[in-house]
Design a protein around this motif. Structure first.
Motif, PDB file in Angstrom:
ATOM      1  N   MET A   1       0.985  -1.208  -0.027  1.00  0.00           N
ATOM      2  CA  MET A   1       0.149   0.038  -0.014  1.00  0.00           C
ATOM      3  C   MET A   1       0.817   1.289   0.195  1.00  0.00           C
ATOM      4  O   MET A   1       1.718   1.237   0.850  1.00  0.00           O
ATOM      5  CB  MET A   1      -0.871   0.103   1.146  1.00  0.00           C
ATOM      6  N   THR A   2       0.747   2.164  -0.876  1.00  0.00           N
ATOM      7  CA  THR A   2       1.441   3.547  -1.122  1.00  0.00           C
ATOM      8  C   THR A   2       0.621   4.459  -0.246  1.00  0.00           C
ATOM      9  O   THR A   2      -0.779   4.250  -0.294  1.00  0.00           O
ATOM     10  CB  THR A   2       1.843   3.871  -2.433  1.00  0.00           C
ATOM     11  N   TYR A   3       0.996   5.581   0.042  1.00  0.00           N
ATOM     12  CA  TYR A   3       0.304   6.611   0.551  1.00  0.00           C
ATOM     13  C   TYR A   3      -0.780   7.211  -0.339  1.00  0.00           C
ATOM     14  O   TYR A   3      -1.851   7.787   0.070  1.00  0.00           O
ATOM     15  CB  TYR A   3       1.078   7.867   1.244  1.00  0.00           C
ATOM     16  N   ARG A   4      -0.474   7.219  -1.736  1.00  0.00           N
ATOM     17  CA  ARG A   4      -1.451   7.479  -2.614  1.00  0.00           C
ATOM     18  C   ARG A   4      -2.826   6.476  -2.722  1.00  0.00           C
ATOM     19  O   ARG A   4      -3.747   6.961  -3.119  1.00  0.00           O
ATOM     20  CB  ARG A   4      -0.646   7.622  -4.012  1.00  0.00           C
ATOM     21  N   GLU A   5      -2.201   5.216  -2.360  1.00  0.00           N
ATOM     22  CA  GLU A   5      -3.513   4.424  -2.352  1.00  0.00           C
ATOM     23  C   GLU A   5      -4.442   4.319  -1.322  1.00  0.00           C
ATOM     24  O   GLU A   5      -5.460   3.736  -1.180  1.00  0.00           O
ATOM     25  CB  GLU A   5      -2.938   2.835  -2.532  1.00  0.00           C
ATOM     26  N   LEU A   6      -4.006   4.992  -0.271  1.00  0.00           N
ATOM     27  CA  LEU A   6      -4.910   5.376   0.984  1.00  0.00           C
ATOM     28  C   LEU A   6      -6.327   6.155   0.405  1.00  0.00           C
ATOM     29  O   LEU A   6      -6.041   6.911  -0.238  1.00  0.00           O
ATOM     30  CB  LEU A   6      -4.284   6.095   2.279  1.00  0.00           C
ATOM     31  N   ARG A   7      -7.334   6.017   1.055  1.00  0.00           N
ATOM     32  CA  ARG A   7      -8.431   6.515   0.548  1.00  0.00           C
ATOM     33  C   ARG A   7      -8.026   8.265   0.740  1.00  0.00           C
ATOM     34  O   ARG A   7      -7.378   8.569   1.667  1.00  0.00           O
ATOM     35  CB  ARG A   7      -9.609   6.370   1.355  1.00  0.00           C
ATOM     36  N   PRO A   8      -8.688   9.076   0.071  1.00  0.00           N
ATOM     37  CA  PRO A   8      -8.451  10.479   0.131  1.00  0.00           C
ATOM     38  C   PRO A   8      -8.686  11.012   1.414  1.00  0.00           C
ATOM     39  O   PRO A   8      -9.509  10.703   2.261  1.00  0.00           O
ATOM     40  CB  PRO A   8      -9.545  11.221  -1.102  1.00  0.00           C
ATOM     41  N   GLY A   9      -7.636  11.625   1.861  1.00  0.00           N
ATOM     42  CA  GLY A   9      -7.871  12.457   3.203  1.00  0.00           C
ATOM     43  C   GLY A   9      -7.514  11.463   4.377  1.00  0.00           C
ATOM     44  O   GLY A   9      -7.332  11.882   5.631  1.00  0.00           O
ATOM     45  N   ALA A  10      -7.159  10.157   3.900  1.00  0.00           N
ATOM     46  CA  ALA A  10      -6.512   9.169   5.007  1.00  0.00           C
ATOM     47  C   ALA A  10      -5.239   9.694   5.500  1.00  0.00           C
ATOM     48  O   ALA A  10      -4.580  10.214   4.917  1.00  0.00           O
ATOM     49  CB  ALA A  10      -6.553   8.098   4.276  1.00  0.00           C
ATOM     50  N   ASN A  11      -5.287   9.480   6.945  1.00  0.00           N
ATOM     51  CA  ASN A  11      -3.899   9.762   7.624  1.00  0.00           C
ATOM     52  C   ASN A  11      -3.087   8.949   8.064  1.00  0.00           C
ATOM     53  O   ASN A  11      -3.253   8.066   9.041  1.00  0.00           O
ATOM     54  CB  ASN A  11      -4.463  10.728   8.893  1.00  0.00           C
ATOM     55  N   TRP A  12      -2.235   8.428   6.928  1.00  0.00           N
ATOM     56  CA  TRP A  12      -1.329   7.301   7.288  1.00  0.00           C
ATOM     57  C   TRP A  12      -0.746   7.205   8.238  1.00  0.00           C
ATOM     58  O   TRP A  12      -0.238   6.114   8.859  1.00  0.00           O
ATOM     59  CB  TRP A  12      -0.606   6.856   6.038  1.00  0.00           C
ATOM     60  N   GLN A  13      -0.182   8.363   8.844  1.00  0.00           N
ATOM     61  CA  GLN A  13       0.692   8.469   9.823  1.00  0.00           C
ATOM     62  C   GLN A  13      -0.032   8.065  11.169  1.00  0.00           C
ATOM     63  O   GLN A  13       0.374   7.319  12.089  1.00  0.00           O
ATOM     64  CB  GLN A  13       0.885   9.968  10.138  1.00  0.00           C
ATOM     65  N   ALA A  14      -1.433   8.057  11.325  1.00  0.00           N
ATOM     66  CA  ALA A  14      -2.177   7.655  12.302  1.00  0.00           C
ATOM     67  C   ALA A  14      -1.979   6.191  12.459  1.00  0.00           C
ATOM     68  O   ALA A  14      -2.352   5.398  13.466  1.00  0.00           O
ATOM     69  CB  ALA A  14      -3.565   7.937  12.164  1.00  0.00           C
ATOM     70  N   GLN A  15      -1.687   5.277  11.307  1.00  0.00           N
ATOM     71  CA  GLN A  15      -1.402   3.937  11.371  1.00  0.00           C
ATOM     72  C   GLN A  15      -0.237   3.642  11.811  1.00  0.00           C
ATOM     73  O   GLN A  15       0.337   2.256  11.870  1.00  0.00           O
ATOM     74  CB  GLN A  15      -1.903   3.313   9.980  1.00  0.00           C
ATOM     75  N   SER A  16       0.986   4.479  12.045  1.00  0.00           N
ATOM     76  CA  SER A  16       2.309   4.231  12.068  1.00  0.00           C
ATOM     77  C   SER A  16       2.765   3.618  13.445  1.00  0.00           C
ATOM     78  O   SER A  16       1.936   3.765  14.652  1.00  0.00           O
ATOM     79  CB  SER A  16       3.024   5.596  11.669  1.00  0.00           C
ATOM     80  N   ALA A  17       3.665   2.815  13.552  1.00  0.00           N
ATOM     81  CA  ALA A  17       4.123   2.205  14.649  1.00  0.00           C
ATOM     82  C   ALA A  17       4.921   3.312  15.580  1.00  0.00           C
ATOM     83  O   ALA A  17       5.047   3.296  16.692  1.00  0.00           O
ATOM     84  CB  ALA A  17       5.162   1.235  14.428  1.00  0.00           C
ATOM     85  N   CYS A  18       5.546   4.331  14.844  1.00  0.00           N
ATOM     86  CA  CYS A  18       6.226   5.141  15.541  1.00  0.00           C
ATOM     87  C   CYS A  18       5.350   6.207  16.565  1.00  0.00           C
ATOM     88  O   CYS A  18       5.796   6.759  17.508  1.00  0.00           O
ATOM     89  CB  CYS A  18       7.054   6.045  14.590  1.00  0.00           C
ATOM     90  N   ARG A  19       4.208   6.168  16.087  1.00  0.00           N
ATOM     91  CA  ARG A  19       2.994   7.173  17.056  1.00  0.00           C
ATOM     92  C   ARG A  19       3.136   6.740  18.287  1.00  0.00           C
ATOM     93  O   ARG A  19       2.691   7.762  19.170  1.00  0.00           O
ATOM     94  CB  ARG A  19       1.722   7.129  16.360  1.00  0.00           C
TER      95      ARG A  19
END
Length: 87
Positions: A1-19
């Motif tokens: 999954m690339t950040y472009r494939e996430l739904r529009p407006g999706a916050n991929w950072q909210a899914q990150s392990a580093c959070r």
């Protein structure tokens, strides 16, 4: 999954392990000595992350110059952005 494939407006950072980690872990001071241990610890968090690829792609697209993103350092990302030399 690339950040472009996430739904529009999706916050991929909210899914990150580093959070769930101390942000300072991902911003070592330097790239020698004790910083090498910190860099490796940050990369280990990245390697287990479900959004490693979108994170790296964002860092490359935005020319991020600081920190560990997508399990890469600034120098590693700089090398990835260089055009390949003809053989």
């Amino acid at each position: 999954m690339t950040y472009r494939e996430l739904r529009p407006g999706a916050n991929w950072q909210a899914q990150s392990a580093c959070r769930r980690e101390d942000p300072e872990l991902f911003f070592p001071i330097g790239d020698t000595g004790p910083s090498l241990v910190q860099i490796e610890e940050a990369k280990e968090v990245c390697r287990d992350c479900t959004v490693l690829e979108p994170c790296l792609q964002w860092a490359l697209d935005s020319c991020e110059t600081h920190g560990i993103w997508g399990a890469t350092t600034e120098a590693e990302r700089r090398r990835l952005r260089r055009p390949a030399r003809p053989a």
